[in-house]
Enzyme design. Sequence first.
Site, short mmCIF file in Angstrom:
data_model
loop_
_atom_site.label_atom_id
_atom_site.label_comp_id
_atom_site.label_asym_id
_atom_site.label_seq_id
_atom_site.Cartn_x
_atom_site.Cartn_y
_atom_site.Cartn_z
CB THR B 44 -13.77 -29.26 19.39
OG1 THR B 44 -12.98 -28.38 18.59
CG2 THR B 44 -14.96 -28.49 19.91
CE LYS B 154 -11.06 -30.41 15.85
NZ LYS B 154 -12.18 -30.70 14.94
CD GLU B 187 -13.09 -32.91 6.25
OE1 GLU B 187 -12.77 -33.56 7.26
OE2 GLU B 187 -12.47 -31.90 5.87
#
Lengths: 286, 286
Positions: B44, B154, B187
């Site tokens: 992203t 990711k 996270e």
Amino acid sequence: MVSRPVGFEQQASSGALGSVDLGPADLVPFDDRGLAYGDGLFETVLLRAGAPVLWEHHRARLALGCDRLGIPFPCQDALDATWQGDPTAELEVLKLILTRGSGGRGYAEPESITPRLLSRRTPFQPVVKRWQEGVRVRLCNLRLGHQPYLAGIKHLNRLENVLARREWRDASIAEGLLADSAGRVVEATSMNVFWQQAGALFTPPLDQCGVAGTLRAALIDQGAVTQAALPLGELSAVDQLWVANSVQGVWPVTTLFSTNGSRLQRWPLPASDPLQCLAHPLLGFA
Amino acid sequence: MVSRPVGFEQQASSGALGSVDLGPADLVPFDDRGLAYGDGLFETVLLRAGAPVLWEHHRARLALGCDRLGIPFPCQDALDATWQGDPTAELEVLKLILTRGSGGRGYAEPESITPRLLSRRTPFQPVVKRWQEGVRVRLCNLRLGHQPYLAGIKHLNRLENVLARREWRDASIAEGLLADSAGRVVEATSMNVFWQQAGALFTPPLDQCGVAGTLRAALIDQGAVTQAALPLGELSAVDQLWVANSVQGVWPVTTLFSTNGSRLQRWPLPASDPLQCLAHPLLGFA
């Protein structure tokens, strides 16, 4: 006549739904959450003469998965429509994919969920030779991580299985055995694991990782198989080892190899295979 | 002029590729392995005036992911084609999805892999109010499982993040903090975590779980941030806490809530935010 169920997008890719228009068959959009995040579930169902085998167990596992992930369970008509219709072969495999559908902001789901149900039917033949002659299996290096929120259900986050299956290319190796991070045997890459010890049949518990197969569930429900832990160090000492699922049936393991290819154990083929005798009638196999 | 790269299927859904025919834009087939197994990666990327921000860090993370999963890394032209073209807004978000493509038998990949690269551009505005006033954050019940094969990259297996994000609906809570099964902060659901202690800036190591963000990588490369473990029990004692990523920028955390909604800690807004001072210039934010 099949109608599109309210609140569900449904797509089928065989001729099973005939001329019913269900949108662009067999395609999902960029923003489908199954594609974006693996946010969904799947089932792989044996069809015999067009009828699903162990269907209630597949429905139950899908329902458990929907409950865990918070995805609305499809209505009966929508699920039945995936397999109703003329069979193209005596045996087929029906693959269902149910995603949370499109939308939402990043990981957050949208206010209103419209799950997407996809299906595909493919003619199938089991590998009878493997029932009769058994298979060679290797241990995988990858250890399954623990995640109780996802354990047991057949969700779309299957990179561990994909990576484990990439560990070998030798076509004579039928399956890879997976242990968890605690060193306990969990499953094979696409099958469950069973063993015999002192005349009794066992399979590992799947409360931390692994996929709880429908054949395994049926055998546990029958009282034929008991859940028990199997540390890797005790694997070579079992009397008999099998890998099995609801599509392929039961494969006795004849040779087990370590991750570096050395032979760890050999088992003679059972004269009358006790697991096949229990499992194959459930699948309609001779 | 954009040409379809050899060995890659490429689809883009904005007007960015103009009239180039890249097949059915924005759709993936039933048998795509990204859909079937989450067998792929995504990025992203913030676009400013049509140019990708922190592009080398995004490329590097995608390359690491391709290496871990064994997916061929797209050629430069294919990747660049995803963002080249006239911008539709000063700021956009480019989402890339790279899957292993279609095919294979179950989890086994096909003999020849044709990865599928999809992209979408969307106009974007950061939430400036959150930079200025900070955010409220809660702890999540879900603990991230350990899987070193997948940590940091990711990939498309993001059910843990989806389930964590489902734990709250209160729109006044901007993010959820995730710890691992060992009780260490890892996270937030879609951002990395940073904290200040005795004047120095830290972020958790992500070698067992979590996604290593590109802003985090850039800050570590600069020497501005050091990796250190943060047990949950020490979270309330840090001098300042932030959540941040390469699209939204840096949000100081003003209030931390427990999983049952009780307030665990409040932090005053920093007079001159040290992390924003370091990070926002990297993103082109004022």
